[in-house]
Design a protein around this motif. Structure first.
Motif, PDB file in Angstrom:
ATOM      1  N   LEU A  92       0.820  -1.207   0.000  1.00 34.17           N
ATOM      2  CA  LEU A  92       0.000   0.000   0.000  1.00 34.17           C
ATOM      3  C   LEU A  92       0.855   1.258   0.000  1.00 34.17           C
ATOM      4  O   LEU A  92       0.453   2.292  -0.544  1.00 34.17           O
ATOM      5  CB  LEU A  92      -0.952   0.011   1.198  1.00 34.17           C
ATOM      6  CG  LEU A  92      -2.349  -0.571   0.967  1.00 34.17           C
ATOM      7  CD1 LEU A  92      -3.216  -0.345   2.187  1.00 34.17           C
ATOM      8  CD2 LEU A  92      -3.001   0.036  -0.263  1.00 34.17           C
ATOM      9  N   SER A  93       2.048   1.193   0.595  1.00 37.62           N
ATOM     10  CA  SER A  93       2.941   2.353   0.536  1.00 37.62           C
ATOM     11  C   SER A  93       3.459   2.552  -0.884  1.00 37.62           C
ATOM     12  O   SER A  93       3.608   3.682  -1.357  1.00 37.62           O
ATOM     13  CB  SER A  93       4.109   2.192   1.513  1.00 37.62           C
ATOM     14  OG  SER A  93       4.884   1.039   1.217  1.00 37.62           O
ATOM     15  N   LEU A  94       3.707   1.430  -1.590  1.00 38.59           N
ATOM     16  CA  LEU A  94       4.109   1.527  -2.995  1.00 38.59           C
ATOM     17  C   LEU A  94       2.957   2.031  -3.857  1.00 38.59           C
ATOM     18  O   LEU A  94       3.165   2.799  -4.804  1.00 38.59           O
ATOM     19  CB  LEU A  94       4.574   0.165  -3.510  1.00 38.59           C
ATOM     20  CG  LEU A  94       5.772  -0.476  -2.821  1.00 38.59           C
ATOM     21  CD1 LEU A  94       6.188  -1.746  -3.558  1.00 38.59           C
ATOM     22  CD2 LEU A  94       6.949   0.488  -2.763  1.00 38.59           C
ATOM     23  N   VAL A  95       1.745   1.593  -3.535  1.00 39.82           N
ATOM     24  CA  VAL A  95       0.570   2.100  -4.240  1.00 39.82           C
ATOM     25  C   VAL A  95       0.489   3.616  -4.085  1.00 39.82           C
ATOM     26  O   VAL A  95       0.188   4.351  -5.033  1.00 39.82           O
ATOM     27  CB  VAL A  95      -0.711   1.436  -3.696  1.00 39.82           C
ATOM     28  CG1 VAL A  95      -1.964   2.137  -4.227  1.00 39.82           C
ATOM     29  CG2 VAL A  95      -0.743  -0.037  -4.067  1.00 39.82           C
ATOM     30  N   ASN A  96       0.764   4.086  -2.871  1.00 34.68           N
ATOM     31  CA  ASN A  96       0.731   5.522  -2.588  1.00 34.68           C
ATOM     32  C   ASN A  96       1.729   6.274  -3.481  1.00 34.68           C
ATOM     33  O   ASN A  96       1.386   7.278  -4.113  1.00 34.68           O
ATOM     34  CB  ASN A  96       1.064   5.750  -1.107  1.00 34.68           C
ATOM     35  CG  ASN A  96       0.628   7.105  -0.605  1.00 34.68           C
ATOM     36  OD1 ASN A  96       0.772   8.096  -1.292  1.00 34.68           O
ATOM     37  ND2 ASN A  96       0.108   7.142   0.607  1.00 34.68           N
ATOM     38  N   ILE A  97       2.977   5.777  -3.538  1.00 35.18           N
ATOM     39  CA  ILE A  97       4.014   6.424  -4.354  1.00 35.18           C
ATOM     40  C   ILE A  97       3.641   6.387  -5.833  1.00 35.18           C
ATOM     41  O   ILE A  97       3.741   7.400  -6.546  1.00 35.18           O
ATOM     42  CB  ILE A  97       5.379   5.733  -4.146  1.00 35.18           C
ATOM     43  CG1 ILE A  97       5.841   5.835  -2.685  1.00 35.18           C
ATOM     44  CG2 ILE A  97       6.425   6.332  -5.084  1.00 35.18           C
ATOM     45  CD1 ILE A  97       6.145   7.222  -2.218  1.00 35.18           C
ATOM     46  N   LEU A  98       3.190   5.224  -6.306  1.00 33.22           N
ATOM     47  CA  LEU A  98       2.859   5.074  -7.727  1.00 33.22           C
ATOM     48  C   LEU A  98       1.640   5.918  -8.095  1.00 33.22           C
ATOM     49  O   LEU A  98       1.599   6.516  -9.184  1.00 33.22           O
ATOM     50  CB  LEU A  98       2.616   3.606  -8.054  1.00 33.22           C
ATOM     51  CG  LEU A  98       2.449   3.244  -9.535  1.00 33.22           C
ATOM     52  CD1 LEU A  98       3.682   3.685 -10.328  1.00 33.22           C
ATOM     53  CD2 LEU A  98       2.219   1.745  -9.693  1.00 33.22           C
ATOM     54  N   ALA A  99       0.647   5.964  -7.207  1.00 29.59           N
ATOM     55  CA  ALA A  99      -0.532   6.797  -7.465  1.00 29.59           C
ATOM     56  C   ALA A  99      -0.139   8.270  -7.560  1.00 29.59           C
ATOM     57  O   ALA A  99      -0.669   9.014  -8.394  1.00 29.59           O
ATOM     58  CB  ALA A  99      -1.575   6.591  -6.362  1.00 29.59           C
ATOM     59  N   SER A 100       0.812   8.698  -6.719  1.00 36.61           N
ATOM     60  CA  SER A 100       1.313  10.075  -6.791  1.00 36.61           C
ATOM     61  C   SER A 100       2.033  10.332  -8.114  1.00 36.61           C
ATOM     62  O   SER A 100       1.951  11.428  -8.676  1.00 36.61           O
ATOM     63  CB  SER A 100       2.266  10.361  -5.624  1.00 36.61           C
ATOM     64  OG  SER A 100       1.567  10.410  -4.398  1.00 36.61           O
ATOM     65  N   THR A 101       2.743   9.321  -8.603  1.00 37.83           N
ATOM     66  CA  THR A 101       3.405   9.447  -9.906  1.00 37.83           C
ATOM     67  C   THR A 101       2.377   9.663 -11.005  1.00 37.83           C
ATOM     68  O   THR A 101       2.507  10.580 -11.833  1.00 37.83           O
ATOM     69  CB  THR A 101       4.228   8.185 -10.223  1.00 37.83           C
ATOM     70  OG1 THR A 101       5.140   7.916  -9.157  1.00 37.83           O
ATOM     71  CG2 THR A 101       5.017   8.362 -11.515  1.00 37.83           C
TER      72      THR A 101
END
Length: 427
Positions: A92-101
């Protein structure tokens, strides 16, 4: 003495609580009276500062970002990122970073990124067992990507502050690799922290549901293709791409997703107009301030100061980085771009630094300032969304500050990160 009067009056006005834009305007008037030039000349510069065709891109990009942020696009991009990386430990932390991208490549705004992605993911991360402070730190630091990844309206401001001599398209492309590098660095840090603290894995989304999520997200991701594809192919300019982005965002939000109510649209436009008005006032007064700085030969004096300390390009770039990091904690990004670019650009040009490369150095620097107290706008928004005190979020962000500083050093001393793509595309 002239420089002391101009800059001193500006900082005194800021300290007593006058807004930055009006501090610039009043300091310009004080400086003009001090060196005895007609106030008409200052007013001419004020009008000339906002009478630039390239500035039309800013209100359109801001409006497009606002429509996307409130129209359900962020939620769908989060779901799409979850399909790609949500099943990994700490996913979910990676989802957060990727969603921000993804969202940064559509909105170009860190504040909109933090508010939109954070509203969806911070409660969800806490629900899945992540500390709320960590979720807020990931959201806030990840949103800095929006400063770099096109379309960034701060790149338009930098081009303006550089006298229009730097191509907006080149700046857009220059931000791609540094922005992706930032995202990968933050993702690697999140993976390390997740393994260390044994954060939970997500579930693999069934194929049928994943295809539906991807199909819905593609409408939003097409915005990137329209903006960048149109500019790079020469079909339309940056200004035209911004207006096309508004039309596309409106179409997708109101006719495809249909999550936004028609009666709320005037309020959204009103908020956008207020935001753009503040930016335009700032640009006009910054043009006056820059005019006075030029008359007082402040850029020349700053150049002489740096070269008197050292003639080593890397040492001077380090000094500039430290100065910008400090200033970024005290002022917002837009005024700093407009004030510092005319002063520092002659210094780095003399050292042989490409203006496009220097633009990326400034963006990363001042992007870090947006998430750093005491005047970190994005940090304030992230803390408000997470319902946490600023000190709590700041403490959780310490590892992320380290990661961002590493990215800053790489962008500063590896110019090809910024210049390879624009040169490849002939920009």
């Amino acid at each position: 003495m002239d420089a002391f009067v101009l800059l001193g009056s500006f900082f005194v006005l800021m300290i007593i609580g006058v807004p930055v834009a009006y501090s610039l305007g009043l300091a310009s008037l004080i400086g003009a009276l001090w060196i005895d030039i007609p106030l008409d000349a200052v007013m001419i510069q004020l009008a000339a500062g906002v009478n630039k065709f390239s500035l039309l891109a800013i209100p359109f990009f801001v409006l497009a970002g606002a429509i996307m942020a409130e129209g359900g696009m962020a939620r769908r991009l989060v779901a799409f990122a979850g399909v790609l990386v949500g099943f990994i430990r700490g996913g979910l932390s990676l989802v957060n970073i990727l969603a921000s991208t993804f969202f940064g490549a559509i909105s170009g705004s860190s504040v909109a990124d933090t508010a939109s992605v954070g509203t969806v993911l911070i409660p969800e991360m806490e629900k899945r067992g992540y500390p709320r402070s960590f979720a807020a730190a990931v959201t806030v630091s990840g949103s800095v990507q929006a400063i770099l990844i096109p379309p960034s309206h701060n790149a338009v401001l930098y081009s303006l502050a550089a006298g229009g001599t730097v191509s907006i398209a080149a700046l857009f492309m220059a931000g791609v690799l540094p922005g992706l590098l930032m995202g990968l660095t933050l993702a690697a840090l999140c993976l390390f922290i997740a393994r260390k603290n044994d954060y939970p894995k997500g579930e693999v989304i069934p194929l049928r549901q994943a295809l539906k999520i991807c199909g819905e997200a593609m409408w939003g991701l097409m915005t990137m293709v329209i903006i960048l594809g149109g500019i790079l192919s020469g079909v339309f300019t940056a200004n035209e791409s911004a207006s096309i982005a508004v039309l596309w965002a409106f179409f997708v939000t109101m006719f495809v997703y249909r999550d936004y109510r028609w009666r709320d649209l005037p309020k959204l436009v009103h908020r956008t107009v207020k935001t753009v008005t503040v930016v335009m006032i700032l640009i006009g007064f910054a043009a006056c301030f820059g005019y006075l700085m030029t008359l007082m030969q402040i850029p020349l004096k700053v150049t002489e100061f740096f070269t008197s300390v050292s003639d080593n390009k890397y040492v001077i770039l380090m000094m500039i980085n430290v100065m910008l990091l400090v200033l970024g904690t005290l002022m917002d990004m837009s005024p700093l771009i407009l004030i510092c670019t005319p002063i520092l650009l002659p210094v780095v040009k003399m050292l042989g630094v490409d203006p496009v490369h220097f633009g990326m150095i400034m963006m990363v620097n001042l992007g870090i300032g947006l998430i750093t107290p005491p005047v970190g706008t994005v940090l304030f928004v992230g803390s408000a969304v997470a319902k946490l005190k600023i000190g709590v979020v700041t403490k959780a962000m310490m590892p992320f500050f380290t990661a961002l500083i590493i990215v800053l050093v790489m962008v500063t001393y590896l110019p090809w990160l910024s210049l390879w793509l624009p040169r490849l595309l002939g920009l």
